[in-house]
Enzyme design. Structure first.
Site, PDB file in Angstrom:
ATOM      1  NE  ARG A 145     -35.391 -14.132  34.858  1.00  0.00           N
ATOM      2  CZ  ARG A 145     -34.760 -14.123  33.675  1.00  0.00           C
ATOM      3  NH1 ARG A 145     -34.924 -15.141  32.830  1.00  0.00           N
ATOM      4  NH2 ARG A 145     -33.986 -13.109  33.329  1.00  0.00           N
ATOM      5  CE  LYS A 169     -37.791 -11.456  34.150  1.00  0.00           C
ATOM      6  NZ  LYS A 169     -37.301 -10.208  34.774  1.00  0.00           N
ATOM      7  CG  HIS A 239     -34.460 -14.384  42.116  1.00  0.00           C
ATOM      8  ND1 HIS A 239     -35.061 -14.790  40.927  1.00  0.00           N
ATOM      9  CD2 HIS A 239     -33.695 -13.317  41.775  1.00  0.00           C
ATOM     10  CE1 HIS A 239     -34.671 -13.995  39.940  1.00  0.00           C
ATOM     11  NE2 HIS A 239     -33.841 -13.096  40.435  1.00  0.00           N
ATOM     12  NE  ARG A 242     -32.079 -15.045  37.542  1.00  0.00           N
ATOM     13  CZ  ARG A 242     -31.901 -15.308  36.238  1.00  0.00           C
ATOM     14  NH1 ARG A 242     -31.792 -16.558  35.825  1.00  0.00           N
ATOM     15  NH2 ARG A 242     -31.815 -14.337  35.358  1.00  0.00           N
ATOM     16  CG  HIS A 265     -29.283 -11.010  33.237  1.00  0.00           C
ATOM     17  ND1 HIS A 265     -28.210 -10.984  34.101  1.00  0.00           N
ATOM     18  CD2 HIS A 265     -30.362 -11.305  34.016  1.00  0.00           C
ATOM     19  CE1 HIS A 265     -28.617 -11.239  35.323  1.00  0.00           C
ATOM     20  NE2 HIS A 265     -29.913 -11.449  35.301  1.00  0.00           N
ATOM     21  CE1 TYR A 274     -26.178 -12.436  41.068  1.00  0.00           C
ATOM     22  CE2 TYR A 274     -26.309 -11.859  38.743  1.00  0.00           C
ATOM     23  CZ  TYR A 274     -26.908 -12.317  39.899  1.00  0.00           C
ATOM     24  OH  TYR A 274     -28.242 -12.653  39.899  1.00  0.00           O
TER      25      TYR A 274
END
Length: 293
Positions: A145, A169, A239, A242, A265, A274
């Protein structure tokens, strides 16, 4: 009510990203403006008031995703107030998220992107062009990211084991492998950086032309400018690289769980989107190529 304490709660206990904290604060400010207009106090809010608030958002033209983001922020806020015993009941309990249309991740054609990167590699002339190339290669080569890119330090790169330590994150760390070409280009970039900024002690990998820490708009501008050369689609953000990274791996047979780990994730559901992207592209190829399609 307890706005500052709530923000600290998001930062320290929830360990939300700076981007998320800013977004939640914005939603909280909008909500308090609504309370002021309606002459209401937070502790007096009931389900009916919240329905009125979200209905106003929809009537003003906000899409379902924006309204749901506001709901998410206020749901967390009222849970916090209930935990702090400022309110007895959580009025968000009965509020349901709006249905949103499923959107497939926007990607760039891999072949065009590879040609662009090859061209950028050949046209490197000085620190800035080298840095811009490095930004593009890292985003597409690792799928990280934008916020993660800005946090990479020089010491996070392990040239021996061929990986980069990424701080994701909620400060969750993960190791992302890097290919030999990217390793070579990283070494070249670090040499240029050391030559350009002899007196700096800034250990962050990506920096401005003055040697200061890079910032989100700089990265966005670099990516947008480069993708404009190969794409006319509306979205040309970091993004997108990504999404393109993940889709490319899936198209070439990578395991979905492996892609999940590489992207950082928390759950598989976020990665499964995806698979829909690949399926839709296969359908498109089939329609174009099969004589009876």
């Amino acid at each position: 009510m307890l706005e500052k304490e709530f923000i600290r709660f998001l930062q320290i206990e929830k360990r939300y990203s700076e981007h998320t904290v800013v977004a939640y604060k914005h939603e909280l400010d909008l909500f308090h403006s609504f309370l002021g207009r309606e002459g209401l106090m937070v502790q007096d809010i009931v389900y009916r008031d919240l329905r009125h608030y979200f209905a106003q958002m929809v009537e003003s033209g906000k899409n379902a995703s924006s309204v749901n983001r506001s709901m998410s922020a206020l749901r967390t806020y009222f849970k916090f107030l209930q935990r702090e015993e400022c309110i007895a009941k959580n009025p968000m309990t009965l509020i349901k998220a709006l249905k949103t249309p499923k959107k497939l991740p926007v990607v760039v054609e891999k072949e065009k992107l590879v040609r662009l990167l090859d061209q950028m590699e050949q046209e490197q002339d000085g620190f800035e062009s080298c840095r811009d190339y490095m930004v593009m290669e890292l985003l597409f080569g690792t799928g990280i990211r934008l916020a993660e890119l800005l946090k990479i330090k020089e010491q996070d790169i392990d040239f021996f084991n061929k990986n980069i330590l990424i701080l994701g994150k909620r400060n969750k760390e993960r190791l992302v492998p890097i290919n030999n070409l990217l390793l070579k280009e990283l070494k070249n970039y670090l040499q240029q950086k050391a030559t350009q900024f002899v007196d700096t002690n800034n250990s962050l990998l990506i920096v401005t032309k003055e040697g200061k820490p890079a910032y989100a708009k700089l990265i966005y501008d670099i990516v947008h400018r480069q993708l404009t050369l190969i794409s006319t689609q509306g979205k040309r953000s970091p993004h997108i690289l990504r999404h393109t990274f993940a889709t490319a791996l899936l198209d070439n047979g990578a395991d979905l769980n492996a892609i999940k780990e590489l992207l950082g994730h928390a759950g598989l559901a976020a990665t499964q989107v995806y698979t829909h992207n690949s399926a839709e592209r296969l359908k498109s190829i089939y329609k174009q190529a099969h004589p009876k399609a």
